[in-house]
Design a protein around this motif. Structure first.
Motif, short mmCIF file in Angstrom:
data_model
loop_
_atom_site.label_atom_id
_atom_site.label_comp_id
_atom_site.label_asym_id
_atom_site.label_seq_id
_atom_site.Cartn_x
_atom_site.Cartn_y
_atom_site.Cartn_z
N ARG A 148 -3.64 -9.04 15.58
CA ARG A 148 -2.94 -9.96 14.67
C ARG A 148 -1.45 -10.06 15.02
NH1 ARG A 148 -4.52 -7.19 9.14
NH2 ARG A 148 -2.87 -8.59 8.38
N GLY A 149 -1.08 -9.43 16.15
CA GLY A 149 0.30 -9.53 16.61
C GLY A 149 1.24 -8.53 15.97
N VAL A 150 0.70 -7.48 15.36
CA VAL A 150 1.52 -6.45 14.72
C VAL A 150 1.41 -5.19 15.56
CG1 VAL A 150 1.92 -5.08 12.64
CG2 VAL A 150 1.08 -7.44 12.45
N ASP A 151 2.49 -4.84 16.22
CA ASP A 151 2.49 -3.69 17.12
C ASP A 151 3.22 -2.52 16.45
OD1 ASP A 151 2.17 -2.03 19.25
OD2 ASP A 151 3.69 -3.00 20.52
N VAL A 152 2.47 -1.55 15.97
CA VAL A 152 3.05 -0.36 15.33
C VAL A 152 2.41 0.88 15.94
CG1 VAL A 152 3.58 -1.51 13.13
CG2 VAL A 152 1.33 -0.50 13.48
N ASP A 153 3.12 2.02 15.83
CA ASP A 153 2.59 3.25 16.39
C ASP A 153 1.78 4.00 15.34
OD1 ASP A 153 4.49 4.30 14.68
OD2 ASP A 153 5.90 4.83 16.26
N ASN A 154 1.18 5.11 15.78
CA ASN A 154 0.31 5.88 14.89
C ASN A 154 1.08 6.49 13.72
OD1 ASN A 154 -1.86 5.30 16.52
ND2 ASN A 154 -1.83 7.25 17.61
N GLU A 155 2.31 6.92 13.97
CA GLU A 155 3.11 7.54 12.91
C GLU A 155 3.41 6.53 11.81
OE1 GLU A 155 4.81 10.45 10.77
OE2 GLU A 155 3.68 10.66 12.65
N PHE A 156 3.68 5.28 12.21
CA PHE A 156 3.93 4.23 11.23
C PHE A 156 2.70 4.00 10.36
CE2 PHE A 156 4.29 -0.12 9.72
CZ PHE A 156 5.62 -0.24 9.39
N ILE A 157 1.52 4.03 10.98
CA ILE A 157 0.27 3.84 10.24
C ILE A 157 0.04 5.02 9.30
CG2 ILE A 157 -2.23 3.61 10.45
CD1 ILE A 157 -1.77 2.23 13.13
N ARG A 158 0.32 6.24 9.76
CA ARG A 158 0.13 7.42 8.90
C ARG A 158 1.07 7.37 7.69
NH1 ARG A 158 0.22 10.25 14.02
NH2 ARG A 158 -1.89 10.94 14.62
N GLU A 159 2.32 6.98 7.91
CA GLU A 159 3.26 6.88 6.80
C GLU A 159 2.79 5.86 5.77
OE1 GLU A 159 6.99 5.87 8.49
OE2 GLU A 159 7.36 7.85 9.38
N THR A 160 2.29 4.74 6.24
CA THR A 160 1.80 3.71 5.32
C THR A 160 0.55 4.20 4.58
OG1 THR A 160 2.60 2.04 6.88
CG2 THR A 160 1.12 1.30 5.14
N TRP A 161 -0.33 4.89 5.29
CA TRP A 161 -1.55 5.41 4.65
C TRP A 161 -1.21 6.41 3.55
CZ3 TRP A 161 -6.31 4.54 3.59
CH2 TRP A 161 -7.15 5.59 3.17
N PHE A 162 -0.16 7.19 3.74
CA PHE A 162 0.25 8.15 2.71
C PHE A 162 0.49 7.45 1.38
CE2 PHE A 162 3.81 10.01 0.36
CZ PHE A 162 3.30 11.25 0.06
N HIS A 163 1.21 6.33 1.41
CA HIS A 163 1.51 5.61 0.18
C HIS A 163 0.29 4.86 -0.34
CE1 HIS A 163 5.86 6.35 0.38
NE2 HIS A 163 5.75 6.18 1.69
N VAL A 164 -0.50 4.28 0.56
CA VAL A 164 -1.71 3.57 0.14
C VAL A 164 -2.70 4.53 -0.52
CG1 VAL A 164 -3.73 2.29 0.96
CG2 VAL A 164 -1.45 1.75 1.86
N PHE A 165 -2.89 5.68 0.11
CA PHE A 165 -3.84 6.66 -0.43
C PHE A 165 -3.35 7.21 -1.76
CE2 PHE A 165 -5.14 11.08 -0.98
CZ PHE A 165 -6.52 10.95 -0.98
N ARG A 166 -2.05 7.46 -1.87
CA ARG A 166 -1.52 8.01 -3.12
C ARG A 166 -1.73 7.05 -4.28
NH1 ARG A 166 4.66 9.98 -3.40
NH2 ARG A 166 4.97 7.76 -2.90
N LEU A 167 -1.49 5.78 -4.06
CA LEU A 167 -1.74 4.80 -5.12
C LEU A 167 -3.22 4.78 -5.51
CD1 LEU A 167 0.42 1.70 -4.09
CD2 LEU A 167 0.71 3.15 -6.09
N HIS A 168 -4.09 4.80 -4.51
CA HIS A 168 -5.53 4.79 -4.78
C HIS A 168 -5.94 6.06 -5.55
CE1 HIS A 168 -9.86 4.45 -4.16
NE2 HIS A 168 -9.84 5.69 -3.69
N PHE A 169 -5.41 7.19 -5.14
CA PHE A 169 -5.76 8.45 -5.79
C PHE A 169 -5.31 8.47 -7.25
CE2 PHE A 169 -4.42 12.71 -7.10
CZ PHE A 169 -5.58 13.41 -6.96
N LEU A 170 -4.08 8.03 -7.52
CA LEU A 170 -3.56 8.05 -8.89
C LEU A 170 -4.32 7.09 -9.78
CD1 LEU A 170 0.28 8.21 -8.12
CD2 LEU A 170 -1.14 10.04 -9.04
N LYS A 171 -4.63 5.90 -9.29
CA LYS A 171 -5.39 4.95 -10.08
C LYS A 171 -6.80 5.47 -10.38
CE LYS A 171 -2.95 0.84 -8.41
NZ LYS A 171 -3.05 -0.41 -7.63
N SER A 172 -7.41 6.10 -9.38
CA SER A 172 -8.75 6.66 -9.58
C SER A 172 -8.73 7.80 -10.59
CB SER A 172 -9.32 7.17 -8.25
OG SER A 172 -9.42 6.11 -7.31
N ALA A 173 -7.68 8.62 -10.54
CA ALA A 173 -7.56 9.75 -11.47
C ALA A 173 -7.37 9.25 -12.90
CB ALA A 173 -6.40 10.64 -11.05
#
Length: 284
Positions: A148-173
């Motif tokens: 899709r033309g978005v060039d990011v490294d693995n660390e950038f993806i991990r940082e984003t996943w941290f926030h995405v997962f935390r939101l999902h976890f809190l809403k589920s809880a």
């Protein structure tokens, strides 16, 4: 000691306030604060009380169950609100906000938004996602973003996943807490006839009970032990100041003090004069 200082400050606002003792009060409070130390046995005793409170894993009644769920919801909601605010800062303004408020996204925010959208697919596929992405999930997300033309490294993806997962976890809880509101009977039965488990509610009940018992223990410690010790220390400081002429001269200042000193000297002179007059009369 902050409470004592607050009382002194409040007293200054009263109509009958006498400012002559202000410096003395503050000096006594500061000196007592330096000398006062909590009983060394108190932390160990409090730790035992806390551990015993946490060992209890049986919620006794429905009222305690409801209080635990309320405590859990309040805590999680506060965390969720902060997490959503952090996510908004990371993603930047939405398309609607850009049109209405003439805002724009930075390049990093654009990449972050695209990454978050890609990672949300992981949540849709995996009902129980892990806090850390697997190698396959990380590789797949990066390749999909590159197409899709978005060039990011693995660390950038991990940082984003941290926030995405935390939101999902809190809403589920929070959803789990809401579902557990009517599950006290099932909890008492050991969840034998339902797939719903409310172990987090029990955990928050244990924490809440520990905090309540800790508060009561600290209150008793302050009222029964530390308060008496502090009172003795303040009295001792006052007695020491009474014997220290230099401190008295430094702490008691003002026009009234000067007048009192002058009156004291005048009275001493008058006493000497009376003694002199008596001595002269005896010689005659």
């Amino acid at each position: 000691m902050h409470q004592f200082k607050r009382l002194v400050d409040n007293d200054k606002m009263s109509k009958d306030h006498d400012s002559i003792f202000d410096q003395l009060k503050m000096a006594v409070i500061d000196e007592a604060a330096k000398q006062h130390h909590w009983d060394q046995k108190a932390p160990d005793s409090l730790r035992v009380i806390q551990l015993n409170a946490l060992e209890d894993r049986s919620v006794p009644d429905k009222n305690q169950w409801d209080l635990a769920i309320k405590f859990m919801e309040t805590f999680l909601s506060e965390k969720l609100e902060k997490s959503e605010e952090q996510m908004r800062e990371l993603l930047g303004p939405s398309l609607r906000e850009q049109w209405m408020y003439w805002k724009s996204q930075s390049d990093v925010q654009t990449s972050r938004r695209a990454t978050a959208a890609e990672l949300s697919k992981v949540l849709q596929v995996n009902k129980k996602p892990r806090p850390q992405l697997t190698v396959d999930e990380l590789t797949a997300a990066r390749k999909n973003l590159q197409t899709r033309g978005v060039d990011v490294d693995n660390e950038f993806i991990r940082e984003t996943w941290f926030h995405v997962f935390r939101l999902h976890f809190l809403k589920s809880a929070i959803e789990c807490a809401q579902m557990c509101k009517k599950s006290f009977y099932h909890y008492q039965q050991g969840y034998s006839d339902t797939a719903l488990e409310c172990h987090d509610v029990v955990l928050f009940w244990r924490i809440q009970r520990m905090l309540h018992i800790t508060g009561n223990s600290l209150r008793q410690q302050v009222m029964n032990t530390e308060g008496r010790r502090l009172e003795k220390e303040i009295k001792q400081v006052l007695e020491d100041y009474c014997q220290d002429k230099e401190k008295k001269e430094r702490l008691f200042t003002g026009r009234r003090v000067q007048l009192a000193e002058e009156l004291k000297r005048v009275r001493q002179i008058q006493d000497k004069q009376e003694e002199l007059v008596e001595a002269l009369n005896k010689e005659k």
